[in-house]
Design a protein around this motif. Structure first.
Motif, PDB file in Angstrom:
ATOM      1  N   LYS A 161       0.670  -1.098  -0.054  1.00  0.00           N
ATOM      2  CA  LYS A 161       0.005  -0.215  -0.122  1.00  0.00           C
ATOM      3  C   LYS A 161       1.326   1.279  -0.185  1.00  0.00           C
ATOM      4  O   LYS A 161       0.316   2.389  -0.566  1.00  0.00           O
ATOM      5  CB  LYS A 161      -1.199  -0.221   1.546  1.00  0.00           C
ATOM      6  N   SER A 162       2.120   1.314   0.961  1.00  0.00           N
ATOM      7  CA  SER A 162       3.360   2.187   0.755  1.00  0.00           C
ATOM      8  C   SER A 162       3.771   2.755  -0.369  1.00  0.00           C
ATOM      9  O   SER A 162       4.085   3.673  -1.189  1.00  0.00           O
ATOM     10  CB  SER A 162       4.007   1.715   1.841  1.00  0.00           C
ATOM     11  N   GLN A 165       1.094   3.722  -2.863  1.00  0.00           N
ATOM     12  CA  GLN A 165       0.791   5.794  -2.432  1.00  0.00           C
ATOM     13  C   GLN A 165       1.984   6.483  -3.447  1.00  0.00           C
ATOM     14  O   GLN A 165       1.694   7.474  -3.826  1.00  0.00           O
ATOM     15  CB  GLN A 165       0.665   5.520  -1.793  1.00  0.00           C
ATOM     16  N   GLU A 166       3.408   5.848  -3.407  1.00  0.00           N
ATOM     17  CA  GLU A 166       4.454   6.563  -3.671  1.00  0.00           C
ATOM     18  C   GLU A 166       4.485   6.123  -4.883  1.00  0.00           C
ATOM     19  O   GLU A 166       4.538   7.286  -6.021  1.00  0.00           O
ATOM     20  CB  GLU A 166       5.702   5.645  -3.136  1.00  0.00           C
ATOM     21  N   ALA A 168       2.021   6.203  -7.309  1.00  0.00           N
ATOM     22  CA  ALA A 168       1.262   7.051  -7.652  1.00  0.00           C
ATOM     23  C   ALA A 168       1.112   8.924  -7.898  1.00  0.00           C
ATOM     24  O   ALA A 168       1.055   9.311  -8.852  1.00  0.00           O
ATOM     25  CB  ALA A 168      -0.076   7.182  -6.842  1.00  0.00           C
ATOM     26  N   ALA A 169       1.802   8.862  -6.845  1.00  0.00           N
ATOM     27  CA  ALA A 169       2.945   9.993  -6.261  1.00  0.00           C
ATOM     28  C   ALA A 169       3.864  10.231  -7.701  1.00  0.00           C
ATOM     29  O   ALA A 169       3.938  11.907  -7.705  1.00  0.00           O
ATOM     30  CB  ALA A 169       3.227  10.283  -5.108  1.00  0.00           C
ATOM     31  N   VAL A 175      -4.651   9.599  -5.564  1.00  0.00           N
ATOM     32  CA  VAL A 175      -4.141   8.797  -4.836  1.00  0.00           C
ATOM     33  C   VAL A 175      -5.371   7.664  -4.362  1.00  0.00           C
ATOM     34  O   VAL A 175      -6.609   7.182  -4.624  1.00  0.00           O
ATOM     35  CB  VAL A 175      -4.506   9.650  -3.317  1.00  0.00           C
ATOM     36  N   PRO A 176      -5.207   6.097  -4.866  1.00  0.00           N
ATOM     37  CA  PRO A 176      -5.022   5.063  -4.843  1.00  0.00           C
ATOM     38  C   PRO A 176      -6.409   4.347  -3.949  1.00  0.00           C
ATOM     39  O   PRO A 176      -6.617   5.459  -2.699  1.00  0.00           O
ATOM     40  CB  PRO A 176      -4.093   4.064  -4.624  1.00  0.00           C
ATOM     41  N   HIS A 177      -7.578   4.345  -4.741  1.00  0.00           N
ATOM     42  CA  HIS A 177      -8.638   4.322  -4.256  1.00  0.00           C
ATOM     43  C   HIS A 177      -9.535   2.979  -3.562  1.00  0.00           C
ATOM     44  O   HIS A 177      -9.707   2.282  -4.317  1.00  0.00           O
ATOM     45  CB  HIS A 177      -9.850   5.203  -4.336  1.00  0.00           C
ATOM     46  N   TYR A 178      -9.490   2.967  -1.832  1.00  0.00           N
ATOM     47  CA  TYR A 178      -9.854   1.230  -1.957  1.00  0.00           C
ATOM     48  C   TYR A 178     -10.697   0.770  -1.697  1.00  0.00           C
ATOM     49  O   TYR A 178     -12.028   2.001  -0.708  1.00  0.00           O
ATOM     50  CB  TYR A 178      -8.797   0.905  -0.948  1.00  0.00           C
ATOM     51  N   VAL A 198      -6.388   3.407  -9.690  1.00  0.00           N
ATOM     52  CA  VAL A 198      -5.919   4.707  -9.737  1.00  0.00           C
ATOM     53  C   VAL A 198      -6.771   5.399 -10.754  1.00  0.00           C
ATOM     54  O   VAL A 198      -6.687   5.210 -12.016  1.00  0.00           O
ATOM     55  CB  VAL A 198      -4.467   4.936  -9.440  1.00  0.00           C
ATOM     56  N   ALA A 219      -3.095  -4.566  -3.432  1.00  0.00           N
ATOM     57  CA  ALA A 219      -2.098  -3.266  -3.966  1.00  0.00           C
ATOM     58  C   ALA A 219      -1.271  -4.003  -5.290  1.00  0.00           C
ATOM     59  O   ALA A 219       0.095  -3.081  -5.498  1.00  0.00           O
ATOM     60  CB  ALA A 219      -1.961  -2.518  -2.481  1.00  0.00           C
TER      61      ALA A 219
END
Length: 227
Positions: A161-162, A165-166, A168-169, A175-178, A198, A219
């Motif tokens: 998940k981290s 997120q990195e 995507a940024a 931001v990823p949506h769950y 995403v 993820a």
């Protein structure tokens, strides 16, 4: 309260648990669905609460002494090492499923193979060890049972998940949506399916016995597909 089954006691002692007073060990192995001949309703939840703290402190102490990594890396490994999935894996390694006291319906529903139940009972056994023999004995037991995980790579890789997120940024994406798209099974053997998406990139799904694990797997699947 009924007596500890002879095979359960022999199994506990074979794992290295010193059993004197049977009561905490019976409680540690008893799921809320179980009703014995004496009608007892006591289950593992209070001991699980205690064992969770003993496990966390034991592992945190080991990680602190074992290396000089930054707090973030230590926390990442700690979270992985004390996770329900890790506790359940260790429970299976020592054949714990065969000794959990479950009600018939819970057993028929697969409760003896539920990550949630196995992880909880594993922590409850650590709690019982603490009550019976003190912190030092419980800590030694944790280190013995967790040897492979502590000395291996569990938690060293970045959590998916981290990482997502990195990713995507770094790629200037949303931001990823769950979201949980399906939940099935009874509470003690629930199954969650999670979709992560995403915007303008794609989506991936995964299923697991906990929402958090399903999110992790989703993820991971997303990164394998699009990363």
């Amino acid at each position: 309260m009924s007596a500890l089954e002879p095979d359960a006691r022999a199994w506990l002692e074979a794992q290295g648990f010193a059993v004197t007073n049977e009561t905490p060990w019976i409680e540690a192995l008893t799921h809320g669905s179980f009703n014995g001949a004496g009608g007892e309703a006591t289950d593992y939840q209070r001991l699980e609460f205690l064992g969770d703290r003993v496990l966390g402190l034991s592992v945190a102490s080991w990680l602190y002494r074992a290396g000089d990594g930054p707090e973030g890396k230590l926390s990442q490994r700690l979270n992985a090492l004390v996770s329900g999935a890790t506790c359940a894996r260790i429970a299976r390694n020592i054949d714990l499923p065969a000794h959990i006291r479950l009600g018939k319906q819970a057993r028929d529903d697969g409760g003896a193979d539920s990550d949630k139940i196995l992880g909880d009972v594993m922590e409850a056994l650590i709690g019982a060890c603490f009550i019976e023999n003190g912190f030092d004995a419980a800590q030694r037991m944790v280190y013995r049972l967790w040897t492979r995980e502590l000395e291996g790579d569990v938690g060293k890789a970045k959590h998916p998940k981290s990482a997502l997120q990195e990713w995507a940024a770094g790629n200037k994406r949303a931001v990823p949506h769950y979201e949980v798209v399906e939940r099935s099974g009874p509470d003690h053997a629930a199954r969650f399916t999670v979709r992560v998406s995403v915007r303008n990139v794609g989506e991936a799904e995964a299923s697991a016995s906990s929402k958090g694990e399903a999110e992790r797997l989703a993820a991971k699947a997303f990164l394998e597909e699009y990363g």
